[in-house]
Design a protein around this motif. Structure first.
Motif, PDB file in Angstrom:
ATOM      1  N   GLU A 150       0.812  -1.221   0.000  1.00  0.00           N
ATOM      2  CA  GLU A 150       0.000   0.000   0.000  1.00  0.00           C
ATOM      3  C   GLU A 150       0.845   1.269   0.000  1.00  0.00           C
ATOM      4  O   GLU A 150       0.500   2.261  -0.653  1.00  0.00           O
ATOM      5  CB  GLU A 150      -0.919  -0.017   1.225  1.00  0.00           C
ATOM      6  N   PHE A 151       1.978   1.235   0.724  1.00  0.00           N
ATOM      7  CA  PHE A 151       2.789   2.445   0.868  1.00  0.00           C
ATOM      8  C   PHE A 151       4.060   2.418   0.018  1.00  0.00           C
ATOM      9  O   PHE A 151       4.955   3.247   0.197  1.00  0.00           O
ATOM     10  CB  PHE A 151       3.149   2.661   2.340  1.00  0.00           C
ATOM     11  N   GLY A 152       4.159   1.443  -0.891  1.00  0.00           N
ATOM     12  CA  GLY A 152       5.297   1.402  -1.808  1.00  0.00           C
ATOM     13  C   GLY A 152       6.616   1.093  -1.130  1.00  0.00           C
ATOM     14  O   GLY A 152       7.659   1.645  -1.498  1.00  0.00           O
ATOM     15  N   LEU A 153       6.597   0.197  -0.139  1.00  0.00           N
ATOM     16  CA  LEU A 153       7.818  -0.168   0.595  1.00  0.00           C
ATOM     17  C   LEU A 153       8.268  -1.571   0.181  1.00  0.00           C
ATOM     18  O   LEU A 153       8.566  -2.420   1.013  1.00  0.00           O
ATOM     19  CB  LEU A 153       7.550  -0.126   2.103  1.00  0.00           C
ATOM     20  N   ASN A 154       8.338  -1.817  -1.099  1.00  0.00           N
ATOM     21  CA  ASN A 154       8.540  -3.178  -1.584  1.00  0.00           C
ATOM     22  C   ASN A 154       9.996  -3.625  -1.638  1.00  0.00           C
ATOM     23  O   ASN A 154      10.283  -4.812  -1.612  1.00  0.00           O
ATOM     24  CB  ASN A 154       7.910  -3.339  -2.976  1.00  0.00           C
ATOM     25  N   GLU A 155      10.933  -2.690  -1.734  1.00  0.00           N
ATOM     26  CA  GLU A 155      12.332  -3.105  -1.778  1.00  0.00           C
ATOM     27  C   GLU A 155      12.767  -3.604  -0.402  1.00  0.00           C
ATOM     28  O   GLU A 155      12.171  -3.262   0.615  1.00  0.00           O
ATOM     29  CB  GLU A 155      13.236  -1.958  -2.241  1.00  0.00           C
ATOM     30  N   ASN A 156      13.836  -4.429  -0.380  1.00  0.00           N
ATOM     31  CA  ASN A 156      14.284  -5.011   0.884  1.00  0.00           C
ATOM     32  C   ASN A 156      14.666  -3.942   1.895  1.00  0.00           C
ATOM     33  O   ASN A 156      14.271  -3.987   3.048  1.00  0.00           O
ATOM     34  CB  ASN A 156      15.480  -5.948   0.648  1.00  0.00           C
ATOM     35  N   ASN A 157      15.468  -2.977   1.450  1.00  0.00           N
ATOM     36  CA  ASN A 157      15.995  -1.998   2.397  1.00  0.00           C
ATOM     37  C   ASN A 157      15.416  -0.617   2.129  1.00  0.00           C
ATOM     38  O   ASN A 157      16.095   0.269   1.619  1.00  0.00           O
ATOM     39  CB  ASN A 157      17.524  -1.968   2.302  1.00  0.00           C
ATOM     40  N   PHE A 158      14.143  -0.423   2.467  1.00  0.00           N
ATOM     41  CA  PHE A 158      13.581   0.925   2.376  1.00  0.00           C
ATOM     42  C   PHE A 158      14.155   1.760   3.517  1.00  0.00           C
ATOM     43  O   PHE A 158      14.725   1.229   4.476  1.00  0.00           O
ATOM     44  CB  PHE A 158      12.050   0.893   2.422  1.00  0.00           C
TER      45      PHE A 158
END
Length: 500
Positions: free
Chosen positions: A172-180
């Motif tokens: 939902e908040f676009g935090l899909n990469e491993n290391n946000f």
């Protein structure tokens, strides 16, 4: 006064009346049936009063009091005799009114029934328990934290709803990469939840420079103070937890407040933050690769801190959630141990712990005894203190050890990471996860027999340890010596009588 408090007070009044009625009836040698006949009330109704379920009107209290030859005021007063005073103290206590018994399938009435069945014995039991609590300086907060740990253990510390919600929030908040980053979390809180975030104020004042964060709702805005001296990983966890509070809708833990709903809410938000940074599908894959190595590779383990941008505590605590669920390794413990290496270099304090499946060794204790100096946890803290004294090095130290527990014939594979605190420079902390080395563990973890891993016989505390030639000992084995003296005395007395 809120509804819960009013209800609790009414229940206490009903309970005390029930206890007094039962006492006075027995003192008068009357059965429930006989009291019913003399008072004009039904036996079932009187039984409900004695169980603390009913509170009669004044005319019925008068009728009962007349039969028992006491005044209505005496019968309805909330004072019990001296021998039963601990019952009153208990049911009016903060512990009783805030203990989440319903989590264990118990309600207040069950406890009232237990106490009313044999009030004198239960009162004596309470006196003993309260004395123990005072002796070991056990507070209501300590007990509620123990309840939380029991709750975690009953679910093997893995909560499917929180796992799913953390994945949902990542999407939902676009935090899909491993290391946000923490900046991304700040943006989410500001844009989606009307936060005003200040990273300057806390570190500028002596009174708050060791405070991680502070929240205050003010004029329709959510004011959040974040200590700028935290590491990026600590900021990320703290902001992730704040997002968890908003996203899950849990109650925020207030400073100094003792409320299990707040403690549980704080745990759920913390779990959410850890799962947000270390999604299960990715973390499980990485751990499998680490476990497949024939030797323990320090760089592979520490690289996970960088890959996910997390602290050692978040990484190790996340392992206590993932290992039972995905690897079947549920015989484990987690410890956080701290050391003020400047002011109290020889004092080590366990400030957080979790035990799954059973109480493992080592574990925390409130007896002011000296923890075994052979633990890898304490060895690392001592090594780190030396480095800090020499050059203020803040690089984390990693240690591994096979710990054979003295007198128990069980062995744990322990991994520890020690590092200094950014906002409390005089304090170092060490996080340890220990996993029972049974046959199942050996099938799951290829490096279990790595010959480079140190093996040590360890105890719980120096005072209770019978390893007499221990060079690391910080205190004499006083309790062991006392026990040996008592055994010798008992044997001598037995032989003395035998020869008569």
């Amino acid at each position: 006064m809120d509804h819960h408090v009013k209800t609790a007070k009414k229940n206490v009044i009903k309970f005390i009346l029930g206890i007094k009625l039962k006492q006075l009836r027995k003192k008068s040698n009357l059965s429930l049936k006989e009291l019913a006949e003399k008072s004009g009330l039904s036996a079932s109704y009187l039984n409900e009063i004695e169980k603390g379920k009913k509170y009669p009107k004044l005319e019925k209290i008068n009728a009962i009091a007349d039969v028992l030859k006491v005044s209505a005021d005496h019968l309805s007063s909330t004072k019990l005799g001296k021998s039963l005073h601990p019952l009153t103290e208990f049911v009016e206590s903060e512990l009783f009114n805030k203990f989440p018994a319903e989590m264990f399938g118990i309600n207040d009435q069950d406890i009232y029934d237990l106490m009313s069945n044999s009030p004198e014995k239960f009162s004596s039991f309470l006196v003993a328990v309260l004395e123990l609590a005072r002796s070991y300086d056990i507070t209501v907060d300590n007990i509620l934290q123990s309840v939380l740990r029991s709750y975690q253990e009953s679910y093997n510390n893995y909560f499917v709803d929180l796992e799913n919600l953390s994945l949902q929030a990542r999407e939902e908040f676009g935090l899909n990469e491993n290391n946000f980053t923490s900046s991304q979390l700040k943006d989410v809180l500001i844009q989606k939840f009307d936060y005003v975030i200040d990273e300057e104020s806390l570190s500028h004042h002596e009174e708050t420079k060791s405070t991680r964060s502070y929240f205050k709702a003010k004029k329709g805005k959510n004011i959040f103070l974040l200590n700028k001296d935290l590491t990026e990983a600590q900021k990320k966890f703290t902001l992730g937890k704040e997002l968890g509070i908003c996203y899950l809708g849990v109650r925020r833990k207030q400073e100094g407040a003792i409320d299990f709903a707040q403690i549980l809410g704080d745990f759920r938000a913390s779990y959410f933050s850890g799962a947000l940074s270390l999604p299960a599908h990715s973390f499980v894959k990485d751990l499998k690769e680490v476990f497949q190595n024939k030797s323990f590779k320090e760089e592979s383990f520490l690289s996970l801190l960088i890959k996910y941008g997390v602290s050692s505590e978040v990484l190790m605590h996340r392992m206590t959630q993932i290992l039972p669920e995905y690897f079947g390794l549920n015989q484990l413990y987690f410890l956080r141990c701290t050391n003020d290496f400047e002011q109290r270099p020889n004092a080590f304090k366990i400030t957080r712990e979790l035990h799954l499946a059973q109480m493992h060794a080592p574990h925390g204790q409130r007896l002011k005894e000296h923890y075994c100096r052979r633990w890898v946890t304490i060895t690392l803290l001592k090594d780190l203190a030396k480095k800090m004294t020499e050059n203020k090095n803040d690089v984390p130290l990693l240690g591994i050890q096979r710990s054979l527990i003295n007198g128990q014939n069980v062995e744990y594979f322990c991994v520890s990471i020690a590092r200094p605190s950014k906002i409390m420079p005089e304090t170092n902390s060490c996080i340890t996860i220990g996993i029972l080395m049974d046959d199942y563990f050996k099938r799951q973890v290829s490096f279990w027999n790595d010959e480079s891993v140190t093996k040590k016989l360890v105890g719980q505390t120096c005072e209770r340890c019978n390893i007499m030639d221990c060079n690391e000992r910080a205190e004499e084995p006083t309790i062991v010596l006392e026990q040996e003296t008592q055994i010798k005395k008992s044997q001598f007395l037995s032989n003395l009588v035998k020869d008569m």
